[in-house]
Design an enzyme around this catalytic site. Structure first.
Site, PDB file in Angstrom:
ATOM      1  N   THR A  82       0.767  -1.144   0.060  1.00 51.75           N
ATOM      2  CA  THR A  82      -0.163   0.276  -0.084  1.00 51.75           C
ATOM      3  C   THR A  82       0.905   1.197   0.046  1.00 51.75           C
ATOM      4  O   THR A  82       0.618   2.129  -0.835  1.00 51.75           O
ATOM      5  CB  THR A  82      -1.046  -0.023   1.255  1.00 51.75           C
ATOM      6  OG1 THR A  82      -1.599  -1.295   1.162  1.00 51.75           O
ATOM      7  CG2 THR A  82      -1.985   1.153   1.270  1.00 51.75           C
ATOM      8  N   ASN A 166      -5.686 -10.881  -6.832  1.00 52.20           N
ATOM      9  CA  ASN A 166      -5.653 -11.453  -5.691  1.00 52.20           C
ATOM     10  C   ASN A 166      -6.804 -12.242  -5.230  1.00 52.20           C
ATOM     11  O   ASN A 166      -6.969 -13.186  -4.522  1.00 52.20           O
ATOM     12  CB  ASN A 166      -5.528 -10.445  -4.462  1.00 52.20           C
ATOM     13  CG  ASN A 166      -6.352  -9.231  -4.857  1.00 52.20           C
ATOM     14  OD1 ASN A 166      -6.456  -8.362  -5.936  1.00 52.20           O
ATOM     15  ND2 ASN A 166      -7.254  -8.925  -3.873  1.00 52.20           N
ATOM     16  N   GLN A 196       0.973 -10.251  -5.802  1.00 49.56           N
ATOM     17  CA  GLN A 196       0.637 -11.567  -6.014  1.00 49.56           C
ATOM     18  C   GLN A 196       1.114 -12.375  -6.905  1.00 49.56           C
ATOM     19  O   GLN A 196       0.914 -13.650  -7.200  1.00 49.56           O
ATOM     20  CB  GLN A 196      -1.196 -11.632  -6.277  1.00 49.56           C
ATOM     21  CG  GLN A 196      -2.031 -11.022  -5.169  1.00 49.56           C
ATOM     22  CD  GLN A 196      -1.940 -11.946  -3.879  1.00 49.56           C
ATOM     23  OE1 GLN A 196      -1.310 -13.051  -3.817  1.00 49.56           O
ATOM     24  NE2 GLN A 196      -2.579 -11.155  -2.840  1.00 49.56           N
ATOM     25  N   SER A 216       4.724  -6.913  -1.519  1.00 45.42           N
ATOM     26  CA  SER A 216       4.480  -6.977  -0.215  1.00 45.42           C
ATOM     27  C   SER A 216       5.236  -8.524   0.551  1.00 45.42           C
ATOM     28  O   SER A 216       4.992  -9.329   0.031  1.00 45.42           O
ATOM     29  CB  SER A 216       2.929  -7.020   0.318  1.00 45.42           C
ATOM     30  OG  SER A 216       2.512  -7.004   1.463  1.00 45.42           O
ATOM     31  N   HIS A 218       4.230 -10.039   3.392  1.00 49.55           N
ATOM     32  CA  HIS A 218       3.667 -10.851   4.054  1.00 49.55           C
ATOM     33  C   HIS A 218       2.694 -11.879   3.333  1.00 49.55           C
ATOM     34  O   HIS A 218       2.136 -12.531   3.708  1.00 49.55           O
ATOM     35  CB  HIS A 218       2.586 -10.169   5.211  1.00 49.55           C
ATOM     36  CG  HIS A 218       1.389  -9.439   4.532  1.00 49.55           C
ATOM     37  ND1 HIS A 218       0.225  -9.830   4.427  1.00 49.55           N
ATOM     38  CD2 HIS A 218       1.418  -8.194   4.071  1.00 49.55           C
ATOM     39  CE1 HIS A 218      -0.546  -9.150   4.141  1.00 49.55           C
ATOM     40  NE2 HIS A 218       0.109  -7.850   3.766  1.00 49.55           N
ATOM     41  N   THR A 254      13.709   5.134  10.054  1.00 48.18           N
ATOM     42  CA  THR A 254      14.655   3.940  10.510  1.00 48.18           C
ATOM     43  C   THR A 254      14.221   2.869   9.493  1.00 48.18           C
ATOM     44  O   THR A 254      12.953   2.370   9.708  1.00 48.18           O
ATOM     45  CB  THR A 254      14.832   3.969  11.863  1.00 48.18           C
ATOM     46  OG1 THR A 254      15.504   5.020  12.473  1.00 48.18           O
ATOM     47  CG2 THR A 254      15.719   2.526  12.255  1.00 48.18           C
ATOM     48  N   CYS A 345     -10.935  -8.695   0.877  1.00 50.97           N
ATOM     49  CA  CYS A 345      -9.930  -7.763   0.871  1.00 50.97           C
ATOM     50  C   CYS A 345     -10.874  -6.205   1.045  1.00 50.97           C
ATOM     51  O   CYS A 345     -10.253  -5.539   1.388  1.00 50.97           O
ATOM     52  CB  CYS A 345      -8.764  -7.507  -0.127  1.00 50.97           C
ATOM     53  SG  CYS A 345      -7.508  -8.950  -0.079  1.00 50.97           S
TER      54      CYS A 345
HETATM   55  N1  PLP Z   1      -2.170  -5.521  -3.962  1.00 48.65           N
HETATM   56  C1  PLP Z   1      -2.615  -6.797  -3.909  1.00 48.65           C
HETATM   57  C2  PLP Z   1      -2.840  -7.265  -5.222  1.00 48.65           C
HETATM   58  C3  PLP Z   1      -2.899  -7.283  -2.819  1.00 48.65           C
HETATM   59  O1  PLP Z   1      -3.334  -8.517  -2.728  1.00 48.65           O
HETATM   60  C4  PLP Z   1      -2.793  -6.493  -1.518  1.00 48.65           C
HETATM   61  C5  PLP Z   1      -3.083  -7.166  -0.227  1.00 48.65           C
HETATM   62  O2  PLP Z   1      -4.063  -7.761  -0.093  1.00 48.65           O
HETATM   63  C6  PLP Z   1      -2.251  -5.316  -1.485  1.00 48.65           C
HETATM   64  C7  PLP Z   1      -1.965  -4.579  -2.842  1.00 48.65           C
HETATM   65  C8  PLP Z   1      -1.758  -4.577  -0.417  1.00 48.65           C
HETATM   66  O3  PLP Z   1      -0.789  -4.931   0.285  1.00 48.65           O
HETATM   67  P1  PLP Z   1      -0.201  -4.528   1.874  1.00 48.65           P
HETATM   68  O4  PLP Z   1      -1.037  -5.405   2.876  1.00 48.65           O
HETATM   69  O5  PLP Z   1       1.169  -4.841   1.734  1.00 48.65           O
HETATM   70  O6  PLP Z   1      -0.398  -2.927   1.964  1.00 48.65           O
END
Ligand code: PLP
Length: 751
Positions: A82, A166, A196, A216, A218, A254, A345
């Site tokens: 994000t 996603n 993704q 990302s 996670h 940091t 989401c």
């Molecule tokens: N873009 C996609 C395709 C995602 O699946 C996600 C998370 O659900 C994001 C952006 C946002 O990622 P983050 O949680 O690292 O901000």
């Protein structure tokens, strides 16, 4: 304030929601901990501890370059995708501040993660760019419309697309998109959300003209709060976070070194050709095939919402025909299988905008289930997942959620007595006698497949399908339901509400159903009274004459408040305080209400029945209230007085266990039988089976009349999250059960 207790490691959990987030791999967690405890330095510090940290940081950046194929350009560590998306969009829009385009547009794919359009809208306004923000349509397979891009790209200041979706796993042909963009507009900035795609697709970013690519951690076994942003050499850039000048002044603050250490390990795994943590595409395809077969074998009739040929293998998005996503997710969750709704989401959304954009039916979109696994999944995990999914088949059959095949002879009778079925705020009721006769009150179109399954699987004989009045919004459900169940329906002529024309009563083995004309909400309104042999009314199916804590609307065609007063008085002569009132709508999630409490909660009704006001006074007050409500609420069939807020006693898991030791304390599982059947609550909570009842919200009314509950007992109510059990606890408290508690946080917090 009690301390948050971390639940134990879930023993039998099957986690199939990797697109939402992934667990951190143990070897990654290890280096993260190392970076927190040993190599904990600040990369900006001049001493050795700092230098070591700086080395880790730069080494990770180098590895990132190799993983995403970006030998040129910048790589910044961010807090996640994000932030990467913000940075890319803000950089472009600041650079575009003095553009000369007469009709500037910002383009984004219609199936993009909400972070993209919402960020475009936000900064377009804040920075006063005033461009038109336009969604690029996709075809039925979710593939972007290249002609549309070609049409608008000349006017574009930015175009945002994604590598892999996603919700569906659908991937785009990035080189085809690039050709269309660059053949017309070499200046426009192009962001590709690669979140993704990492670990699932080969990326060679430097060989493309992609300007920005956010990632990302996670989503691929690294911790939350760490991500990457790739920026092509020469692309517009403005630091999104200013401050101490870290990351060469491009992103201050940091650095999140533990997160970066996690990425470092992740990249090592991805780059190590000998390492088998990440599986090849062939293996991932095999996993998908296995899960696909398990789903089809279990649920039978399934619609997959995307074409596997243009999707990464790690995502399966589908709808189980005739089951709602809520039913499927509840069932999965009860069995320890974690999946998400298609629109996971976008919190609160009931439809998936991704599937809507792909032209899926409303049913598919509302009831989509997303099952996703990570590319490090093992064969054993997938086999276990398939086994757990297949184990649900008996639960589905026993609860009539799928049509049983002949190899399953021990059909459990799942709906004896009264069951409530709901669609949004509307209620249908099914009553089944011990000898398999049944009647249905107020059918709802959306519920026809569900009733069909119950009736056919149980081989019920339907004595009547009845409307309490011609519902203005669903008048055809009665005919459709009659024709769907015609083989099971007792033959004979019926009136327009479905009542047999040749009879005043409907005789069942131990009960009799009587019809009483109760106009008021409409001219044709009737109530059906189910009387036991003793003559006592057990259930009053009153349609929209009475709603939980309220009365039906009289400001509709055919409504008449004077007639309503008369009908209510007539009904009062028939009902006893314990008669259960079964309405056509339940906007306030009341589920079960008896006549005594209904009167207490409806002052106008009480005043009429006590004789405090006469019919004319009732009518005047009712008309005025309806008029007022008409302007405030859009509930067509009726309104309710503000239901009194009921305080429910909340218990922690440990408090619940203490109470359950007592002789008169019982556990009530308020989840639906198919959830109750999917895991053994008495083992989970260490309560004897004899002290564990399953009374779902849909069977509360039934429980009230069957003496399943005793006011001298103590009841601890439980469900998955504590929400449904809280409603049930409030409901029982209103009904005068004084020792009712809710297990706060539900099963989710029992460890
Ligand atoms: N873009 C996609 C395709 C995602 O699946 C996600 C998370 O659900 C994001 C952006 C946002 O990622 P983050 O949680 O690292 O901000």
């Amino acid at each position: 304030m009690s301390e948050f207790l971390l639940p134990d490691e879930p023993k039998d959990q099957v986690y199939l929601d990797a697109n939402a987030t992934t667990p951190v791999l143990p070897c990654i967690a290890e280096v993260v901990c190392h970076a927190m405890q040993i190599c904990f330095g600040n990369p900006s510090s001049p001493h050795i501890t700092g230098i070591q940290a700086k080395h880790l940081l730069e080494q990770t950046r180098q590895k990132a370059r190799t993983v995403i194929g970006a030998q040129q350009g910048d790589i910044l560590f961010t807090s996640g995708a994000t932030e990467g998306i913000q940075t890319a969009i803000v950089s472009t829009l600041i650079n575009a501040k003095h553009h000369t385009k007469p009709n500037p547009v910002l383009l984004y794919g219609a199936t993009e993660h909400k972070a993209v359009p919402n960020t475009l809208k936000h900064w377009n306004t804040v920075l006063e760019i005033n461009a038109d923000i336009i969604a690029i349509p996709v075809n039925r397979d979710g593939i972007l419309d290249l002609d549309f891009i070609a049409q608008h790209i000349d006017d574009a200041l930015m175009i945002c697309t994604m590598a892999v979706n996603n919700e569906t796993g659908v991937y785009q042909d990035l080189s085809a998109i690039e050709k269309v963009i660059r053949s017309r507009n070499s200046q426009v900035t192009w962001m590709v959300d690669c979140v993704q795609a990492l670990g699932k697709q080969q990326l060679n970013l430097s060989e493309t003209t992609i300007d920005y690519a956010p990632f990302s951690g996670h989503k691929l076994y690294a911790p939350k709060g760490i991500g990457l942003l790739y920026i092509r050499q020469g692309s517009p850039y403005t630091p999104f976070i200013a401050g101490g000048g870290q990351e060469s002044g491009m992103r201050s603050g940091t650095e999140n070194l533990p997160g970066i250490a996690g990425l470092n390990k992740l990249f090592s795994l991805l780059l190590d050709k000998q390492d088998e943590t990440f599986k090849s595409i062939d293996v991932l395809n095999l996993y998908r095939d296995k899960l696909h077969s398990a789903l089809v074998d279990t649920f039978g009739s399934i619609t997959f919402n995307h074409d596997f040929a243009c999707s990464v293998p790690t995502t399966l998005n589908f709808a189980v025909n005739d089951l709602t996503s809520k039913e499927v997710i509840d069932l999965f969750d009860a069995a320890g299988i974690r999946v998400s709704g298609g629109s996971a989401c976008s919190t609160g959304a009931t439809q998936s905008f991704v599937l809507d954009a792909m032209g899926a039916s409303q049913w598919q979109s509302e009831n989509a289930i997303r099952l996703s696994f990570g590319p490090a999944a093992t064969m054993a995990q997938i086999d276990d997942a398939c086994e757990q999914i297949r184990a649900l088949k008996t639960v589905l059959q026993a609860n009539c959620l799928v049509i049983s095949d002949s190899s399953f002879p021990l059909q459990e009778v799942c709906a004896l007595g009264l069951t409530q079925f709901r669609h949004q705020g509307a209620c249908s009721w099914l009553y089944v006698t011990d000898d398999q006769y049944a009647f249905i009150i107020d059918p709802i179109i959306e519920l026809i497949p569900r009733f069909e399954k119950i009736v056919t699987t149980q081989n019920l004989t339907i004595t009547a399908i009845l409307n309490t009045h011609e519902h203005q919004e669903r008048h055809c459900a009665l005919d459709l339901m009659r024709s769907a169940l015609k083989e099971y329906l007792v033959a004979g002529e019926v009136d327009k509400l479905g009542w047999p024309t040749n009879s005043d009563t409907l005789q069942l083995t131990t009960h009799v159903l009587e019809k009483l004309a109760t106009p008021g909400h409409s001219q044709d309104s009737v109530s059906y009274l189910l009387k036991a042999n003793s003559g006592d009314v057990q259930y009053c199916f009153c349609g929209d004459l009475i709603l939980p804590a309220g009365l039906g609307n009289t400001a509709l065609d055919g409504g008449d408040a004077m007639q309503m007063a008369h009908s209510l008085t007539m009904l009062a002569a028939e009902l006893n305080p314990q008669s259960v009132v079964c309405s056509g709508h339940d906007y306030q999630q009341c589920f079960a209400m008896n006549w005594a409490v209904q009167q207490q909660q409806t002052p106008l009704l009480q005043a009429l029945l006590k004789g405090d006001i006469n019919d004319a006074e009732f009518a005047a007050q009712k008309q005025q209230a309806d008029l007022q409500q008409h302007t405030q609420a859009n509930t067509l069939c009726g309104y309710v007085n503000a239901k009194p807020a009921v305080e429910t006693s909340q218990l922690s898991f440990n408090q619940a266990k203490e109470i359950l030791v007592k002789g008169n304390a019982y556990l009530i599982d308020t989840r639906e039988p198919y959830e109750h059947g999917a895991n053994n609550l008495s083992v989970l909570l260490n309560v004897p089976i004899a002290k564990t009842l399953n009374i779902p919200l849909s069977r509360m009314a039934h429980a009230l009349t069957q003496g399943q509950l005793d006011k001298n007992n103590q009841y601890i109510l439980v469900c998955r999250s504590g929400n449904r059990s809280k409603i049930a606890a409030a409901n029982l408290t209103e009904l005068g059960y004084s020792s009712v508690y809710n297990l706060s946080g539900g099963l989710a917090l029992t460890g």
